[in-house]
Design a protein around this motif. Sequence first.
Motif, short mmCIF file in Angstrom:
data_model
loop_
_atom_site.label_atom_id
_atom_site.label_comp_id
_atom_site.label_asym_id
_atom_site.label_seq_id
_atom_site.Cartn_x
_atom_site.Cartn_y
_atom_site.Cartn_z
N ARG A 289 -30.42 22.94 29.48
CA ARG A 289 -29.66 24.19 29.64
C ARG A 289 -30.53 25.25 30.29
NH1 ARG A 289 -26.49 27.87 25.22
NH2 ARG A 289 -24.62 28.11 26.49
N ASN A 290 -30.15 25.66 31.47
CA ASN A 290 -30.93 26.66 32.20
C ASN A 290 -30.83 28.01 31.48
OD1 ASN A 290 -31.93 28.54 34.08
ND2 ASN A 290 -31.30 27.26 35.80
N PRO A 291 -31.96 28.56 31.02
CA PRO A 291 -31.91 29.84 30.30
C PRO A 291 -31.46 31.01 31.16
CG PRO A 291 -34.18 29.21 30.73
CD PRO A 291 -33.33 28.04 31.10
N MET A 292 -31.44 30.83 32.49
CA MET A 292 -30.98 31.91 33.38
C MET A 292 -29.46 31.97 33.49
SD MET A 292 -33.71 31.78 36.56
CE MET A 292 -32.94 30.32 37.26
N VAL A 293 -28.77 30.90 33.03
CA VAL A 293 -27.33 30.80 33.25
C VAL A 293 -26.57 31.93 32.55
CG1 VAL A 293 -25.29 29.42 32.67
CG2 VAL A 293 -27.22 28.37 33.83
N ASP A 294 -26.99 32.30 31.35
CA ASP A 294 -26.30 33.38 30.63
C ASP A 294 -26.28 34.66 31.47
OD1 ASP A 294 -25.70 31.81 28.46
OD2 ASP A 294 -27.42 32.45 27.28
N ASP A 295 -27.41 34.98 32.09
CA ASP A 295 -27.47 36.17 32.94
C ASP A 295 -26.65 35.98 34.20
OD1 ASP A 295 -29.15 37.49 31.18
OD2 ASP A 295 -30.97 36.75 32.14
N ILE A 296 -26.71 34.79 34.79
CA ILE A 296 -26.00 34.54 36.03
C ILE A 296 -24.49 34.65 35.84
CG2 ILE A 296 -25.47 32.78 37.78
CD1 ILE A 296 -28.32 31.71 37.37
N LEU A 297 -23.97 34.08 34.74
CA LEU A 297 -22.52 34.03 34.53
C LEU A 297 -21.92 35.34 34.02
CD1 LEU A 297 -22.10 30.45 33.02
CD2 LEU A 297 -21.88 31.19 35.39
N GLN A 298 -22.74 36.23 33.51
CA GLN A 298 -22.29 37.58 33.16
C GLN A 298 -21.04 37.59 32.27
OE1 GLN A 298 -21.89 39.82 36.83
NE2 GLN A 298 -23.74 38.92 37.68
N GLY A 299 -21.05 36.74 31.25
CA GLY A 299 -19.97 36.78 30.27
C GLY A 299 -18.68 36.08 30.66
N LYS A 300 -18.68 35.30 31.72
CA LYS A 300 -17.47 34.57 32.10
C LYS A 300 -17.11 33.55 31.00
CE LYS A 300 -16.44 35.98 36.34
NZ LYS A 300 -15.10 36.48 36.74
N PRO A 301 -15.80 33.31 30.77
CA PRO A 301 -15.42 32.25 29.83
C PRO A 301 -16.09 30.94 30.25
CG PRO A 301 -13.49 33.51 30.52
CD PRO A 301 -14.62 33.98 31.38
N ARG A 302 -16.52 30.17 29.24
CA ARG A 302 -17.33 29.00 29.58
C ARG A 302 -16.95 27.77 28.75
NH1 ARG A 302 -23.76 29.60 29.02
NH2 ARG A 302 -23.02 31.75 29.21
N LEU A 303 -16.87 26.65 29.43
CA LEU A 303 -16.69 25.35 28.78
C LEU A 303 -17.98 24.56 28.97
CD1 LEU A 303 -14.98 23.10 27.43
CD2 LEU A 303 -14.23 22.45 29.74
N VAL A 304 -18.54 24.07 27.85
CA VAL A 304 -19.75 23.27 27.90
C VAL A 304 -19.37 21.79 27.88
CG1 VAL A 304 -21.87 22.65 26.68
CG2 VAL A 304 -21.15 25.04 26.77
N LEU A 305 -19.86 21.04 28.85
CA LEU A 305 -19.62 19.60 28.91
C LEU A 305 -20.92 18.88 28.60
CD1 LEU A 305 -17.42 19.24 32.13
CD2 LEU A 305 -16.68 19.53 29.76
N LEU A 306 -20.89 18.03 27.59
CA LEU A 306 -22.06 17.23 27.23
C LEU A 306 -21.94 15.88 27.92
CD1 LEU A 306 -22.22 18.12 23.42
CD2 LEU A 306 -23.52 19.15 25.30
N ASN A 307 -22.44 15.83 29.14
CA ASN A 307 -22.29 14.62 29.95
C ASN A 307 -23.29 13.54 29.52
OD1 ASN A 307 -21.19 13.07 32.03
ND2 ASN A 307 -22.75 13.72 33.48
N LYS A 308 -23.00 12.32 29.93
CA LYS A 308 -23.81 11.15 29.58
C LYS A 308 -23.82 10.92 28.07
CE LYS A 308 -26.59 11.91 33.72
NZ LYS A 308 -27.92 11.92 34.35
#
Length: 289
Positions: free
Chosen positions: A40-59
């Motif tokens: 999980r990229n720790p920068m993603v929270d800042d990049i997405l700026q609170g957009k609704p999010r679905l987490v997919l646990l692939n593999k």
Amino acid sequence: MTIQWFPGHMTRARRQIEDKLKLIDVAIELLDARIPLSSRNPMVDDILQGKPRLVLLNKADLADPAITAEWVQYFADQGLKALPMDASTGTGIKEILPRCKELLSHKIEAQLRKGINPRAIRALIVGIPNVGKSTLINQLAGRKIANTGDKPGVTKGQQWIKFGTDMDLLDTPGILWPKFDDQNVGMKLAATGAIKEEILHLDDIAFHTIRYMIDYYGERLMDRFGIGDLPEDTENPNEVIEVMETIGRKRGCIVSGGRVDLDKTSLLFLRELRSGKLGRVSLEVPPEY
């Protein structure tokens, strides 16, 4: 060994995502079910700026199912919906669109009350290299649209992909972060194939992964490689190296003089781990477990 891999196209990809964010309704964050936190990229929270999010646990087919269930609960405790899936076989694919609609239900209902026919959902897919984004896109489309490969860094640019009338998906290159503060994260990413092998010392990666498996999946090692006994003290590096040498001898990884070729042994072990030949293995558990 210090592990870092941050090609220039990843910096460009971050800027491109931020530029397109105003067009996005929902973000789909793709993680590796074997290492959800490390992938999980720790920068993603800042990049997405609170957009609704679905987490997919692939593999998820390669991960320990009991541990994956704990991860689903972990993300639920964080206020995020997580869906185990396998992009290569299509398992869980059909649940993605309903989950996205659920995340946007208030917005969709408001449009319907106003007599507006909701347009296709615009979704952004983000994740680290080699986590399966292109494979997922091809499954959703029912045909090959995105390039795939078993090495990280295949996708180099953005592309909009239309899926029927319900969803438009923006694919993006995999993005790592500039510095791993915890080198254990780098080791796990390397073990699962998220970092190019050409820049790694595979014997270090195999050493750390085998040490973990001795502690948590010892029977898998014994069964797969015909090992009689495993050491009790994995803090002693010589004990772990002895296990590596046993694996090498069992598989014929021998060089002149009868010595074990640890590089060849390491590559063999990692390939078998990544392909699932060692069974369903998770390399980390949620922090509170």
